[in-house]
Scaffold this active site. Structure first.
Site, PDB file in Angstrom:
ATOM      1  N   ASP A  79       0.797  -1.231   0.000  1.00 51.84           N
ATOM      2  CA  ASP A  79       0.000   0.000   0.000  1.00 51.84           C
ATOM      3  C   ASP A  79       0.827   1.278   0.000  1.00 51.84           C
ATOM      4  O   ASP A  79       1.992   1.298   0.380  1.00 51.84           O
ATOM      5  CB  ASP A  79      -0.983   0.009   1.182  1.00 51.84           C
ATOM      6  CG  ASP A  79      -0.297  -0.188   2.534  1.00 51.84           C
ATOM      7  OD1 ASP A  79       0.756  -0.849   2.586  1.00 51.84           O
ATOM      8  OD2 ASP A  79      -0.822   0.330   3.540  1.00 51.84           O
ATOM      9  N   GLU A 137      -0.502  -2.105   5.135  1.00 47.57           N
ATOM     10  CA  GLU A 137       0.429  -2.054   6.269  1.00 47.57           C
ATOM     11  C   GLU A 137       0.306  -0.733   7.026  1.00 47.57           C
ATOM     12  O   GLU A 137       0.548  -0.675   8.226  1.00 47.57           O
ATOM     13  CB  GLU A 137       1.878  -2.226   5.770  1.00 47.57           C
ATOM     14  CG  GLU A 137       2.901  -2.454   6.881  1.00 47.57           C
ATOM     15  CD  GLU A 137       3.289  -1.192   7.643  1.00 47.57           C
ATOM     16  OE1 GLU A 137       3.494  -1.260   8.856  1.00 47.57           O
ATOM     17  OE2 GLU A 137       3.370  -0.117   7.001  1.00 47.57           O
TER      18      GLU A 137
HETATM   19 NI    NI Z   1       6.550   1.105   5.193  1.00 46.55          NI
END
Ligand code: NI
Length: 388
Positions: A79, A137
């Protein structure tokens, strides 16, 4: 053990993948194009065991090697961040308000190229390799979502590895640390309720701002007076909301913040300490209080045997002299910690700082990497896969 020279470094492909992903960043749990790109490139080189939609947008690709060995999971997060890129580079983000400012584009490029290269020498691969492309994440714990969706089973994963590109380290080097690499990251919300009134008549009010100020200071005694100095702890009050104007004592104050620590027992002890202080202070100053604590990412703790494998692979792949042991403690958090709680694993950083690049920290709107770091990542990931 297989000679690592069996694999040619796909320099052009690594850069092409990274630049494509950099130009097409997607936010947490919205990595649809990224996942489709990954699946397409994997199918192209004959991967047939691919699971998609794992933990919403995650991708798992399994490579069954021709030699006996463990099941190794290699992970890359996919991401990007909600921010505009300001650097004028040819591969600048085409998605307004979204940017790969943490290097996850490079992580995907490294793992994708590694998967493709290893698939061509499948017979020489020990055990089974699970290539894990993880969503979200940057906050929403995509790693946990993948575990909940069965990412560590079928096949049963024995061990796991992950890397992060890092702007604080020169290109060509990797950083390894025994024990905890990153900290836990938890959050809290506290409300102190007093009694509002005229700013000139404090005797008729119960002032939540004075109480909140004392509580911020009192929390600092958790690290300085209650927990051993060898165990770093951060208690940050990042927001205090109270009041509207200069001559009114407000009814209440709301405090928001984050806590960090490297040790799980220390981590678990923090909310009790904070609530005890909040309750004691509220009682002393005639307040009501609300206390909420939200568990976030656990500390990212390296398994000693897995860390040894990283060092071993690095010695062959990039040379011992390029393995550094960073002393500066960074209390970032990383959701790979969830998988590393479930299975022995190791996490390391890969330097991206090049001679022509200024030093732009992770999450800077001008963040960029020396792309030679991709080769280092490729050498490490393929080396870990081939280390039976
Ligand atoms: Ni990172």
């Amino acid at each position: 053990m297989l000679s690592r020279t069996a694999l040619e470094i796909p320099r052009e492909e690594l850069i092409r993948f990274r630049r494509h992903l950099h130009a097409h960043p997607e936010l947490s749990f919205e990595e649809h194009e990224t996942a489709a790109f990954i699946v397409n490139e994997l199918r192209d080189c004959g991967f047939d065991e691919i699971r998609t939609g794992v933990g919403k947008t995650g991708v798992l690709a399994t490579l069954r090697g021709g030699l006996p060995g463990p099941v190794t999971l290699l992970r890359a997060d996919m991401d990007a961040l909600p921010m505009d890129e300001t650097a004028d580079v040819p591969y600048r983000s085409k998605h307004k308000g979204v940017m790969h400012a943490c290097g996850h584009d490079g992580h995907v490029a490294i793992l994708l190229s590694s998967a493709r290269a290893l698939s061509r020498i499948r017979d020489q691969v020990p055990g089974t390799i699970v290539f894990c492309f993880q969503p979200a994440e940057e906050g929403p714990a995509g790693n946990k979502a993948m575990i909940d969706d069965g990412a560590l089973e079928n096949p049963h994963v024995d061990r796991c590895f992950s890397l992060h590109l890092y702007s604080g380290l020169d290109v060509g080097k990797i950083g390894v640390r025994d024990g905890a690499f990153f900290a836990s990251s938890d959050r809290f919300r506290i409300v102190l309720r007093g009694k509002g009134g005229h700013g000139a008549m404090p005797q008729s009010s119960i002032d939540p701002i004075v109480a909140a100020s004392q509580l911020v200071t009192m929390f600092q005694t958790i690290s300085s007076r209650e927990i051993a100095p060898k165990d770093p702890v951060v208690v940050t009050v990042g927001a205090v909301h109270s009041g509207t104007t200069f001559n009114v004592i407000p009814d209440y104050a709301e405090m928001l913040g984050t806590t960090r620590s490297f040790d799980d027992a220390v981590r678990r002890s923090i909310p009790e300490r904070m609530e005890r202080m909040t309750a004691g202070l509220a009682d002393a100053l005639r307040m009501q209080y609300e206390f909420e604590y939200f568990w976030g990412y656990p500390p990212t703790v390296n398994d000693p045997a897995m860390n040894e494998i990283v060092r071993d692979v690095a010695a062959g792949a990039i040379g011992d002299e390029n393995v550094v042991y960073p002393h500066d403690v960074v209390m970032w958090a990383e959701d790979m910690s969830y998988m590393m709680e479930e299975r022995p694993g190791a996490y390391f950083i890969v330097g991206v700082r090049g001679p022509e690049l200024g030093i732009e920290p992770q999450h800077s709107p001008r963040y960029d990497i020396d792309e030679r770091a991709l080769e280092v990542g490729f050498r490490m990931m393929t080396g870990l896969a081939l280390h039976g």
